[in-house]
Design a protein around this motif. Structure first.
Motif, mmCIF file in Angstrom:
data_model
loop_
_atom_site.group_PDB
_atom_site.id
_atom_site.type_symbol
_atom_site.label_atom_id
_atom_site.label_comp_id
_atom_site.label_asym_id
_atom_site.label_seq_id
_atom_site.Cartn_x
_atom_site.Cartn_y
_atom_site.Cartn_z
ATOM 1 N N SER A 30 0.828 -1.215 0.000
ATOM 2 C CA SER A 30 0.000 0.000 0.000
ATOM 3 C C SER A 30 0.861 1.264 0.000
ATOM 4 O O SER A 30 0.451 2.290 -0.550
ATOM 5 C CB SER A 30 -0.942 -0.010 1.206
ATOM 6 N N THR A 31 2.051 1.219 0.595
ATOM 7 C CA THR A 31 2.925 2.396 0.585
ATOM 8 C C THR A 31 3.522 2.582 -0.809
ATOM 9 O O THR A 31 3.597 3.704 -1.322
ATOM 10 C CB THR A 31 4.033 2.268 1.653
ATOM 11 N N ASP A 88 7.436 -4.181 6.537
ATOM 12 C CA ASP A 88 6.534 -4.462 7.658
ATOM 13 C C ASP A 88 7.186 -4.044 8.974
ATOM 14 O O ASP A 88 6.503 -3.608 9.891
ATOM 15 C CB ASP A 88 6.177 -5.954 7.668
ATOM 16 N N LYS A 125 6.341 1.400 11.627
ATOM 17 C CA LYS A 125 7.152 0.257 11.172
ATOM 18 C C LYS A 125 8.532 0.203 11.830
ATOM 19 O O LYS A 125 9.233 -0.801 11.717
ATOM 20 C CB LYS A 125 7.335 0.315 9.649
HETATM 21 C C1 5RP Z 1 4.978 -6.880 0.418
HETATM 22 C C2 5RP Z 1 5.825 -6.145 1.371
HETATM 23 C C3 5RP Z 1 5.427 -4.763 1.733
HETATM 24 O O1 5RP Z 1 6.456 -3.883 1.441
HETATM 25 C C4 5RP Z 1 5.126 -4.708 3.196
HETATM 26 O O2 5RP Z 1 4.161 -5.696 3.491
HETATM 27 C C5 5RP Z 1 4.583 -3.332 3.597
HETATM 28 O O3 5RP Z 1 3.343 -3.144 3.019
HETATM 29 P P1 5RP Z 1 2.490 -1.842 3.239
HETATM 30 O O4 5RP Z 1 3.193 -0.735 2.529
HETATM 31 O O5 5RP Z 1 1.159 -2.179 2.622
HETATM 32 O O6 5RP Z 1 2.377 -1.589 4.713
HETATM 33 O O7 5RP Z 1 6.836 -6.604 1.837
HETATM 34 O O8 5RP Z 1 5.408 -8.200 0.250
#
Ligand code: 5RP
Length: 223
Positions: A30-31, A88, A125
């Protein structure tokens, strides 16, 4: 600011780290979607802002192509200047847990091609020690039970992520209860287990810098 607004902020800020006219490595999540949106806006003003992308997932490829970005196969490039992706968890040394979106293997492949890994993340994070987020591991299905037992032997509780098949046709095992204080050693160890495609600890391919979205604005952490 909401978490979504923080993601928008860092997605836009990442553009400052993408040289004009380059081929950019693009992560997943999403980021990263916010980064792709920002790239779309930049391309409207300047169609040569980037000349192409190497993508880490079907999801990101579709979003990039919808904006008219040429997506090149990873096999066709010998190197990239910059890879932009989320995380994450990220620790004070730039080590990360990734794979919440199940794209970890392709993310590592594209990150390995890049000179610099620009991590974009909201401040939730940033952690002192990796492991509170359940660690994703891409596993070949027939190895699931033995991989789960191997994590149990190191004190982790692992389970198969229901309903998820990766872009590579494998499963994801998520592991709770780990405290990963030596990420490089941990990554090397788990990656040796038969049937493990990739563990979601990014130590070899750690961040070069992190653009962290905070209530005070974007904070840049360099590693
Ligand atoms: C996908 C990933 C993403 O970068 C991670 O899950 C972060 O996601 P988000 O930006 O939605 O918080 O590793 O496999």
């Amino acid at each position: 600011m909401t978490q979504d607004e923080l993601k928008t902020l860092v997605g836009r800020a990442a553009l400052d780290h993408v040289p004009h006219g380059c081929i950019v490595g693009v992560g997943t999540g999403s980021t990263v979607d916010k980064f792709i949106d920002a790239l779309g806006e930049a391309l409207k003003a300047d169609p040569q802002r980037v000349t192409g992308a190497v993508s880490s997932s079907v999801r990101s490829t579709q979003r990039l192509e919808a904006l008219g970005v040429k997506v090149l196969p990873a096999e066709s490039v010998t190197g990239l200047g910059v890879y932009v992706d989320g995380a994450d968890e990220i620790d004070p040394a730039g080590f990360m847990i990734k794979g919440g979106g199940a794209a970890l293997t392709r993310e590592k492949i594209v990150a390995e091609l890049a000179e610099r890994f620009v991590c974009i993340a909201d401040e939730s994070k940033l952690v002192q020690t990796l492991g509170a987020f359940p660690l994703p591991v891409e596993v070949i299905p027939m190895a699931a039970a033995q991989v789960i037992r191997a994590f149990a032997a190191m004190g982790g509780q692992a389970q198969v992520r229901a309903g998820v098949t990766t872009d590579n046709g494998n499963i994801i095992v998520d592991v709770k209860g780990l405290k990963i204080s030596a990420p490089a050693e941990f990554e090397a160890q788990v990656n040796q287990w038969p049937g493990v495609v990739t563990v979601g600890v990014f130590a070899r391919n750690k961040a070069s810098l992190c653009l962290l979205g905070t209530a005070q604005g974007v904070k840049t952490l360099t590693f």
